[in-house]
Write a protein that holds these residues in place. Structure first.
Motif, short mmCIF file in Angstrom:
data_model
loop_
_atom_site.label_atom_id
_atom_site.label_comp_id
_atom_site.label_asym_id
_atom_site.label_seq_id
_atom_site.Cartn_x
_atom_site.Cartn_y
_atom_site.Cartn_z
N GLN A 1 0.83 -1.36 0.05
CA GLN A 1 0.01 -0.13 -0.12
C GLN A 1 0.90 1.35 0.09
OE1 GLN A 1 -3.14 -0.10 3.26
NE2 GLN A 1 -2.81 -2.60 3.22
N VAL A 2 2.29 1.20 0.08
CA VAL A 2 3.03 2.15 -0.21
C VAL A 2 3.27 2.71 -1.61
CG1 VAL A 2 5.40 3.08 0.30
CG2 VAL A 2 4.14 1.64 2.25
N THR A 3 2.69 3.81 -1.82
CA THR A 3 2.91 4.11 -3.22
C THR A 3 3.93 5.21 -3.54
OG1 THR A 3 1.09 5.79 -2.90
CG2 THR A 3 0.34 3.66 -3.72
N CYS A 4 4.34 6.05 -2.38
CA CYS A 4 5.37 6.92 -2.74
C CYS A 4 6.82 6.16 -2.89
CB CYS A 4 5.60 7.79 -1.53
SG CYS A 4 6.39 6.95 -0.06
N PRO A 5 7.84 6.96 -3.63
CA PRO A 5 9.29 6.38 -3.84
C PRO A 5 9.64 6.00 -2.22
CG PRO A 5 8.94 8.29 -5.02
CD PRO A 5 7.65 8.30 -4.20
N ALA A 6 10.22 4.75 -2.45
CA ALA A 6 10.90 4.40 -0.95
C ALA A 6 12.39 3.78 -1.32
CB ALA A 6 10.04 3.18 -0.60
N LEU A 7 12.99 4.17 -0.40
CA LEU A 7 14.54 3.75 -0.55
C LEU A 7 14.60 2.95 0.69
CD1 LEU A 7 17.51 3.82 -1.73
CD2 LEU A 7 18.09 5.68 -0.04
N VAL A 8 14.92 1.51 0.41
CA VAL A 8 15.15 0.48 1.53
C VAL A 8 16.52 0.15 1.60
CG1 VAL A 8 14.37 -1.74 2.40
CG2 VAL A 8 12.75 -0.52 1.17
N VAL A 9 17.41 0.41 2.86
CA VAL A 9 18.57 0.19 3.13
C VAL A 9 18.98 -1.03 3.92
CG1 VAL A 9 20.51 1.17 4.15
CG2 VAL A 9 19.14 2.61 2.91
N VAL A 10 19.80 -2.05 3.25
CA VAL A 10 19.76 -3.30 3.80
C VAL A 10 21.45 -3.43 4.42
CG1 VAL A 10 17.51 -4.40 2.97
CG2 VAL A 10 19.87 -4.46 1.86
N GLY A 11 21.59 -4.27 5.44
CA GLY A 11 22.99 -4.66 5.57
C GLY A 11 22.98 -6.15 5.39
N GLU A 12 23.99 -6.52 4.32
CA GLU A 12 23.90 -7.94 4.13
C GLU A 12 24.16 -8.94 5.17
OE1 GLU A 12 22.94 -8.66 1.34
OE2 GLU A 12 23.40 -7.54 -0.35
N THR A 13 24.70 -8.57 6.29
CA THR A 13 25.07 -9.43 7.35
C THR A 13 24.33 -9.14 8.55
OG1 THR A 13 27.02 -8.02 8.10
CG2 THR A 13 27.60 -9.85 6.42
N ASP A 14 23.01 -8.25 8.39
CA ASP A 14 22.44 -7.82 9.46
C ASP A 14 21.68 -9.09 10.12
OD1 ASP A 14 20.18 -6.94 10.93
OD2 ASP A 14 19.93 -5.34 9.70
N GLU A 15 21.92 -9.28 11.35
CA GLU A 15 21.32 -10.49 12.16
C GLU A 15 19.93 -10.21 12.82
OE1 GLU A 15 24.02 -11.99 14.96
OE2 GLU A 15 25.73 -12.18 13.27
N THR A 16 19.79 -8.85 12.79
CA THR A 16 18.67 -8.11 13.72
C THR A 16 17.61 -8.21 12.94
OG1 THR A 16 20.12 -7.16 15.25
CG2 THR A 16 18.05 -6.30 15.52
N THR A 17 17.60 -7.57 11.80
CA THR A 17 16.54 -7.20 10.75
C THR A 17 17.06 -7.88 9.24
OG1 THR A 17 17.09 -5.02 10.16
CG2 THR A 17 15.40 -5.35 11.98
N PRO A 18 16.76 -9.12 9.19
CA PRO A 18 17.28 -9.93 8.16
C PRO A 18 17.19 -9.18 6.88
CG PRO A 18 16.33 -11.43 9.47
CD PRO A 18 15.93 -10.16 10.16
N PRO A 19 18.03 -9.37 5.96
CA PRO A 19 18.10 -8.29 4.55
C PRO A 19 16.92 -9.03 3.65
CG PRO A 19 20.09 -9.65 4.74
CD PRO A 19 19.39 -9.46 6.10
#
Length: 282
Positions: A216-234
């Motif tokens: 439902q998110v229609t606006c432009p969105a930039l999602v930043v991920v950490g490839e080795t993130d253990e807390t919020t998995p990429p």
């Protein structure tokens, strides 16, 4: 103001007379605005963006008891109030509002943008989108159950039973992993924060699934991920981004907390500033 409690924050206004776009910012799970977020706000302001950076109720110098209460429903309400306040400011163009969230608040900005079609852009840094399966040892499961029951009883009298926010892998804490203790690296030395949170947060964490409304998110969105993130998995963040009609993903070889700190910080915030300027242009 929510339920008589006032949320407090800082307003950064860039050089220039005419009203321009504004970015509304708040931190993640149990964190305060002083925990490295001024570094982002200052970079955005230097780039020509106004910034409203606030603390949730129960955190920092905002009102609210018990202290350090994490409740996503209350957080989202505070975000809604902050966005409404930003739109009321004469110094900004209230048609150009963007959201910036990180970790837990990365989920909040998805939730808000899904409900508010007038949001022009969002940045979700290492976002919590739900879908995480938590496996606890028998002893830690027992500790969690006892703490939650005790906290519910204490809440009836305005109190709280608390549990650790971060701890080493295998320990009893809301975030227990090999990277979790890096949280302490971003804590501001002048804060009254301590590594405790009312145990009811353990319940709300499992119930909160912001990724469910990503489509439902229609606006432009930039999602930043950490490839080795253990807390919020990429992989979960990428899956949420794939359901947003107008999202892009940028990835770093980093864990959950490394994106806040040098040497990656300049690259991370630089990409975010360019994204926001592009989509908030008049």
């Amino acid at each position: 103001m929510n339920d008589g409690d006032t949320c407090r924050g800082w307003f950064y206004l860039p050089d220039g007379a005419k009203p321009g776009p504004v970015v509304v910012m708040a931190h993640g799970f149990s964190a305060e605005r002083t925990f490295r977020l001024p570094a982002y706000a200052e970079k955005f302001a230097d780039a020509g963006l106004a910034v409203l950076l606030f603390d949730y109720r129960n955190f920092g110098d905002s009102d609210g008891e018990p202290r350090f209460l994490v409740d996503p429903t209350r957080h989202v309400e505070d975000w809604q109030q902050a966005v409404a306040y930003a739109r009321s400011l004469p110094e900004v163009d209230n048609d150009r509002i963007a959201l910036w969230g990180s970790s837990f608040s990365g989920g909040h900005v998805i939730t808000i943008a899904a409900e508010d079609p007038d949001i022009k852009a969002l940045v979700a840094q290492v976002p919590y989108v739900g879908g995480i399966e938590v496996k606890l040892s028998f002893m830690n499961t027992l500790k969690a159950a006892v703490s939650i029951i005790g906290d519910k009883i204490a809440a009836l009298f305005g109190g709280a039973v608390t549990v650790p926010i971060v701890g080493p892998e295998g320990s009893f804490a809301c975030m227990a992993s090999s990277e979790a203790m890096q949280f302490l690296d971003i804590v501001d030395d002048g804060s009254a924060w301590n590594n405790r949170v009312p145990a009811r947060a353990l319940v709300t964490l499992g119930d909160y699934q912001p990724g469910d409304v990503a489509d439902q998110v229609t606006c432009p969105a930039l999602v930043v991920v950490g490839e080795t993130d253990e807390t919020t998995p990429p992989d979960l963040a990428r899956a949420a981004a794939s359901r947003m009609p107008n999202a892009e993903v940028t990835a770093f070889d980093a864990g959950h907390f490394e994106v806040y700190m040098p040497p990656l910080f300049e690259d991370v915030v630089g990409q975010q500033a360019r994204f926001l300027l592009k989509h908030l242009a008049a």
